[in-house]
Scaffold this motif. Sequence first.
Motif: not given
Length: 554
Positions: A158-168, A175-177, A182-186, A191-195
């Motif tokens: 549950y870390q909101t700023f988490a970023y992994s070695h696989g670009r997740a 991951i970006p793709s 699924y509609g997450l703007k970047q 960066d919608g992945r962190r929203d």
Amino acid sequence: MNLKNHHAKSYNLHKLITTIIFSILLSGCLTTESTRPDKPELTAEQSAENARINQLMAQSFAAAEQELEDEFFAINPDDYAEESITDIWPRVRNGFNIADTTNNPRLIAELKWYARHQKYLDRVVERAEPFLHYVLNEAEKRNLPTELVLLPIVESAYQTFAYSHGRASGIWQFIPSTGKIYGLKQNWWYDGRRDVYASTQAALKYLEDLNREFKGNWLHALAAYNSGSGTVRRAIRKNKKRGKPTDFWNLKLPKETQAYVPKLLALKRLINKPSDYGITLNCIDDTPYFEAVDITAQLDLAMAADMAEIDLNRLYQLNPAFNHWATAPYGPHRLLIPVDNAETFKSNLAQIPKAERIKWKRHKIKEGQTLSHIADRYSVSVSSLKRLNNLGSKSRIRAGKHLVIPVSSRKLSDYNLTSYQRKKTLQNIRRKGNKITHIVQRGDTFWDLSRTYKVKSHSIARWNGMAIRDPLREGQKLVIWTKAPVSKTASHGRNTIQRISYRVRNGDSLYLIAQKFNVGIKDLKRWNSFTSKYLQPGQKIKLYVDVTRQTGNS
């Protein structure tokens, strides 16, 4: 009645009773004195007065006792509902619906690990508190098993700023793709992945799709969320061909995925019956923590924090998708605001026109400046500059002309949780070895740098808040910690070591180059794999120099 008032009144009654008892004891002293042989006997009149006092005390005590009893039994639990806290965990447990009947060794191992790490669970629960109610609501809307609200614990703790070695990125580790699907703007701003608001909906939709693809088998769907549906499908096909069972526990999957599903099931068991494992779960109130507020236009985040009357860092923690000092100019126009501050925020926001929610500066272009340089200076994106100044696809600008530029209301260092400031903080963490600042050159790769500095590629990426597959940009600064002596570092630990590329000139030798740049000949040999002991004019060699020790006549 207010509960505090009730406690206060009860306290006063107890105090009254204590006083009465004390008074009775005092009165008792009067009666006992008559029995002492050295005291004269009381007269009939004195005895009657003592008896009257004792009777009054007894009546007062009985009345006080009855009042306290009436007050106690008059308590209505409903009177204090507003002050009670409803724990969210029973509601989470009620929605558990993923089959869990195995005692596979992998599951038991994960369960034992969690049971031994109470402090870790406490940290996770604390980080989950602002978001768990929302995630649970979204899962229930879709009639999904509530084990899924535990998935961000496995993914990111549950870390909101988490970023992994696989670009997740983010609590759901998109991951970006997949995020884009699924509609997450970047983009530069967002960066919608962190929203948490948007990514939760995207993640649950993705999990629904995977569950449908694997015909209701949640363990297969969860494995696919981690390693991709293609990986799981191939493993199932292989087992079918070999006549082996195709349940999750018998599939040959990546090592990470083999532990991934057991982690979720272990968490489910632990949260279902924490006392069985010697664990306690901190209470999380089953009420909304934040409200999603439509802000209709771009907004400076420092101004937003002031409007909500909260700390700027707290605003970023709830809205970690914003990379810089403002929300994205082209949306989403939404901020998550603590429930207790939402009305204040909306009231203050309504008083400020859209055009004044960002400050503006008129910049006169100087000779030699580019859009990229100006954008970096003001911490805005090049695309924003183009749109705001009607430049279309053009990147060329002319000296003497003016640009309209959005600027932050505070100095940029005040925005502690922008992507730049987070990276800067990470790079400044003290680690073992010598700290080197490497300026990325064209063609550099993590693998090349790992060989040059004798450290692991993944370590370099981690020290700089990157993934190993992230592209390196020419001119980018990387912090590298190496035990290998690159060259003498500057005094007081100053960060002054930089890599340069030098083209060999006529008459150059290793000795002359070492003297010119104040480095050692052995270092020159180690930095460059020379195929000949002679240098050739035009040949390029690498050097790592201390910029404070250069004379400038190179």
